[in-house]
Design an enzyme around this catalytic site. Sequence first.
Site, PDB file in Angstrom:
ATOM      1  N   ASP A 333       0.838  -1.186   0.000  1.00  0.00           N
ATOM      2  CA  ASP A 333       0.000   0.000   0.000  1.00  0.00           C
ATOM      3  C   ASP A 333       0.885   1.253   0.000  1.00  0.00           C
ATOM      4  OD1 ASP A 333      -2.709   1.232   0.432  1.00  0.00           O
ATOM      5  OD2 ASP A 333      -1.746   1.939   2.265  1.00  0.00           O
ATOM      6  N   GLU A 363       1.564   0.181  -5.004  1.00  0.00           N
ATOM      7  CA  GLU A 363       1.101   1.465  -5.521  1.00  0.00           C
ATOM      8  C   GLU A 363       2.270   2.445  -5.607  1.00  0.00           C
ATOM      9  OE1 GLU A 363      -3.357   2.086  -3.892  1.00  0.00           O
ATOM     10  OE2 GLU A 363      -1.818   2.068  -2.345  1.00  0.00           O
TER      11      GLU A 363
END
Length: 722
Positions: A333, A363
């Site tokens: 994340d 990400e």
Amino acid sequence: MIKSCTSIKLGAIYNQRGTSFQVWAPDVVKVSLALYETAGDYNEDGQVTEHEGGNLHSMIRSSDGVWSTYVSGDMHGIYYMYKVESAQGAVRYTVDPYAVAVSANGCRGVIMNLRKSDPEGWDSDIRPSLPKATDAILYELHVRDFSIHEDSGMKYKGKYKAFTETGLRDPYGNSVGLNHLVELGITHVHLLPIFDFKTVNELSGMTSSPSSSEYNWGYDPQHYNVPEGSYATDPANPIARIREVKEMIQALHAHGIRVIMDVVYNHTYTVEDGPFETLAPGYFYRKDERGQLSNGSGVGNELATERPMVRKFIKDSLKYWAKEYRIDGFRFDLMALIDTTTMREIVTELRDEVEPTLLFYGEPWTGGNSPLAEQTVKGSQQNQAFAVFNDHFRHAIKGDNDGSGRGFATGESWCENAVVEGMMGSIHDFAYHASETVNYVTVHDNLNLWDKVIVSQGLREEAGFLEMQDGQLKYGGNVGEAVAASDPYGSMNEVDIMSSPILRRSLIANGIVLLSQGIPLLHAGDELLRTKYGDHNSYRSGDAVNAIRWAGKHRFKPVFDYYKGLIALRKAYSVFRLSKRDEIERQMEFLRCSDRIVACRLWHRDDHHDARQLMVIINANEHDVAVDLPPTPYRWNIIVNDRAAGTEPIGSTDGASVTVPALSMMVLYEDQTELKKGMVAIELEYERKDQAYDAGMPGCGGAAFRTAASIYTREMTVKPAR
């Protein structure tokens, strides 16, 4: 000055004869180990706030700031805390950041003989094979969403153990649950966070009330090395959640599916009462130029991953999950908040020490401004053996995330070149090899695919989409009733669903993803036309919005079959799973890229197939389009059209062009067992092409194929048909 000790093993190291405890707390005055026979007294909020009365053991500080003690005897099942005294005289109790087991709601650590948590047959669990990263087909899934709906037919609704239930079918005979995943053909289940997170009360029973606040995606870390208890059958039993996660992974592995764990090492839910601040004040969190907590995560803090002991913790944690639970890969994340040096070391060490085929991706962006200089953004993954989410491709396919903006599949006319770049694995954009890009259209964040297509076509009001805010209706009311009153499929022709423009656009979107170079990722339920009723941020919106409705499999069975067929096609032809830049440049050629048409020729090299050439044609127009086919003496077999997808012919053509229906894709292959009527091949030319290909010579890829094709055409001889 704080010293680090990156080589020492921290935590409670269990042995039947005794347990050693080691915790890094360099700037505190005193640390004591507190042992308890019980989990403590819970208040009405499900918390234990009083930790006095434990059996205290003194700990000794080493020069590098590690406090240690040893307690003899079998300590399995004993609860423990650290009592910490600061230089300012403050006394606080904290859970060990390295704890591998905790009480309900993570209030106390638990000493654990982990072998007691192993399910039967765990020693023989084997990871399914993964020859290379681009062979992966990822399926992003929330544990609770998978089974919680009443139509799932599962006994363990909302639990890890739902993944162990096999042989389940809906009233029409369609497989659901684990067998559905196997039938679909995905290779990896990517689970949203399953570590212990803060904002769900594990003792509340996790009701399925639509207004329940006991729902969260899990991006609020509390204890990194412990499974979340709300997905366990007994959150108050520290061993149950561990065993049930292992049973889930064991069941998925036994059915040929690997497991990806979504991890959140960029921030913690809280700082002051979080897992680090009490033990090492000011060390674990990144600060801005004013000395305040930086907020690149958007939730108030960032872990300072560039610091040695933070980096050590992250690597130790990942190794623990990969070894103890046999996790097969990790999705990071807000990976831009993790420095690239740390990411490189993670990949290298885990593949060397645990398993060489582990997948790593994340990400490549932040949730806000960060002072971190070495951010892991797009491009920093080049030649580093990990991948990043491809938001360039995502935007080109669908448009913006939550609004009415359009992309190639949703009606925009400028996107062809960007789609081509993405289909080539973005090797001329931010990736060096296709294995460095994760291709997707939608995931848990933002509008899901069906809802995005609805919004892009201006049908939000017609669909009765909800206006949600923090898990509740923005203007009040009952979420369940609002869901029941909505009509997300009202724009479809349910007599002939495959003719519906909305559906066709969604199939184009994920069809592009599945037939592009790179690592494809699907959001769970896309194959069932899952809707979240227009809620673009459903992280706490409860089951009424988030639950997967398995009735969609029967209702939209042709859609499931289409996804299944595309996945089978990707698996059958290695030319869709190329990894290296030179392979892609040699074996892909785009023959048309304009007017909402993308047409790609692929040169396939596989002794298991007769095909030499394949064509992928995508027509994003609202009308049929005739597309020229490359010259060949052979017939073209159609294996994907607007109605069906798979590996077996569903039609054929021996013409110079083919008509591709509106809003659809077509895949054809050159059937070298069938000559066109009136033609035979000059086999010498094919042999010359083969030799040139094997030698890697110019003229065997890219634009040079146009020259080869013209030469080939001139050398063809017209003869009577056989």
